[in-house]
Design an enzyme around this catalytic site. Structure first.
Site, PDB file in Angstrom:
ATOM      1  CB  CYS A  76     -20.928  49.928 -80.209  1.00 53.56           C
ATOM      2  SG  CYS A  76     -19.894  48.487 -80.281  1.00 53.56           S
ATOM      3  CD  GLU A  77     -24.734  47.354 -85.983  1.00 54.75           C
ATOM      4  OE1 GLU A  77     -25.942  47.515 -85.768  1.00 54.75           O
ATOM      5  OE2 GLU A  77     -24.234  47.316 -87.119  1.00 54.75           O
ATOM      6  CG  HIS A  78     -19.353  46.647 -84.678  1.00 58.35           C
ATOM      7  ND1 HIS A  78     -18.950  47.902 -85.053  1.00 58.35           N
ATOM      8  CD2 HIS A  78     -20.108  46.166 -85.704  1.00 58.35           C
ATOM      9  CE1 HIS A  78     -19.420  48.178 -86.253  1.00 58.35           C
ATOM     10  NE2 HIS A  78     -20.134  47.148 -86.663  1.00 58.35           N
ATOM     11  CG  HIS A  79     -17.039  45.705 -79.635  1.00 57.48           C
ATOM     12  ND1 HIS A  79     -16.891  46.716 -80.566  1.00 57.48           N
ATOM     13  CD2 HIS A  79     -16.046  44.820 -79.876  1.00 57.48           C
ATOM     14  CE1 HIS A  79     -15.853  46.448 -81.332  1.00 57.48           C
ATOM     15  NE2 HIS A  79     -15.324  45.323 -80.946  1.00 57.48           N
ATOM     16  CD  GLN A 117     -20.546  58.813 -83.362  1.00 54.23           C
ATOM     17  OE1 GLN A 117     -19.765  58.133 -82.700  1.00 54.23           O
ATOM     18  NE2 GLN A 117     -20.329  60.085 -83.636  1.00 54.23           N
ATOM     19  CG  HIS A 145     -17.538  54.650 -80.087  1.00 54.54           C
ATOM     20  ND1 HIS A 145     -18.442  53.918 -80.813  1.00 54.54           N
ATOM     21  CD2 HIS A 145     -17.686  55.934 -80.484  1.00 54.54           C
ATOM     22  CE1 HIS A 145     -19.113  54.729 -81.630  1.00 54.54           C
ATOM     23  NE2 HIS A 145     -18.664  55.958 -81.455  1.00 54.54           N
ATOM     24  CB  CYS A 147     -16.003  48.930 -78.244  1.00 53.55           C
ATOM     25  SG  CYS A 147     -16.360  50.061 -79.585  1.00 53.55           S
TER      26      CYS A 147
END
Ligand code: ZN
Length: 187
Positions: A76-79, A117, A145, A147
């Site tokens: 995941c690109e956020h975490h 996703q 996920h 995260c």
């Protein structure tokens, strides 16, 4: 990507976390993390040509083809934490079919990047649509996920489901329903 630079940054990160990067267990961690990150983001450098490797064949079949339960691992690109699950793909060929293992390789090519996703699902659908020019294509991803499981709301059992439909899968309700019922069959 410069592995030496990544190694250096990971060593700094370990120090910032209050660790001693020179202790036995951590000594080779920067190197291992650099290798791992290179592997998990190799989708940035692979091309369509390499992925498909001439495994597109002329074939006059116009029935739906489904590949279910393709294992999928992404970040995941956020975490920068993994999300993982299953990808289901269906298409109705017009003039071309694709070698079945190549479908899985296409999933990997887009999964091995920093992703969300929703975008991953779309990118896989568009790739198949462009490479095969089928009547239609559908992609469903069901994923968990980390995260959301390890941090934040700490929900362990939620499953995120995303879909992307193109061509006849979008325009024709019957195709879409056939796709969904075949994906859901024997689950
Ligand atoms: Zn996340």
């Amino acid at each position: 990507m410069n592995k030496k630079n990544i190694e250096k940054l990971i060593k700094e990160l370990l120090t910032e976390l209050g660790e001693n990067p020179n202790r036995e267990g951590l000594k080779k961690t920067p190197l291992r993390v650099a290798q791992m990150l290179t592997e998990l983001t190799q989708g940035y450098t692979t091309t369509r040509k390499e992925t498909i490797n001439d495994a597109i064949f002329e074939e006059k079949v116009h029935n739906m083809i489904i590949l279910k339960d393709i294992e999928m691992y992404s970040l995941c690109e956020h975490h920068l934490l993994p999300f993982f699950g299953k990808c289901h793909i269906g298409y109705i060929p017009k003039e071309h079919i694709i070698g079945v293992s190549k479908i899985a390789r296409i999933v990997d090519r887009f999964a091995k990047r920093l992703q969300v996703q929703e975008r991953l699902t779309q990118e896989i659908a568009h790739e198949l649509h462009e490479a095969l020019e089928p009547y239609g294509v559908g992609v469903i991803i069901e994923a968990q996920h980390l995260c959301m499981m390890m941090r934040g709301v700490e929900k362990q059992n939620s499953l995120m489901v995303t879909s992307a439909v193109l061509g006849s899968f979008r325009e024709d309700l019957k195709s879409r329903e056939e796709f969904l019922s075949m994906v859901n069959k024997a689950k």
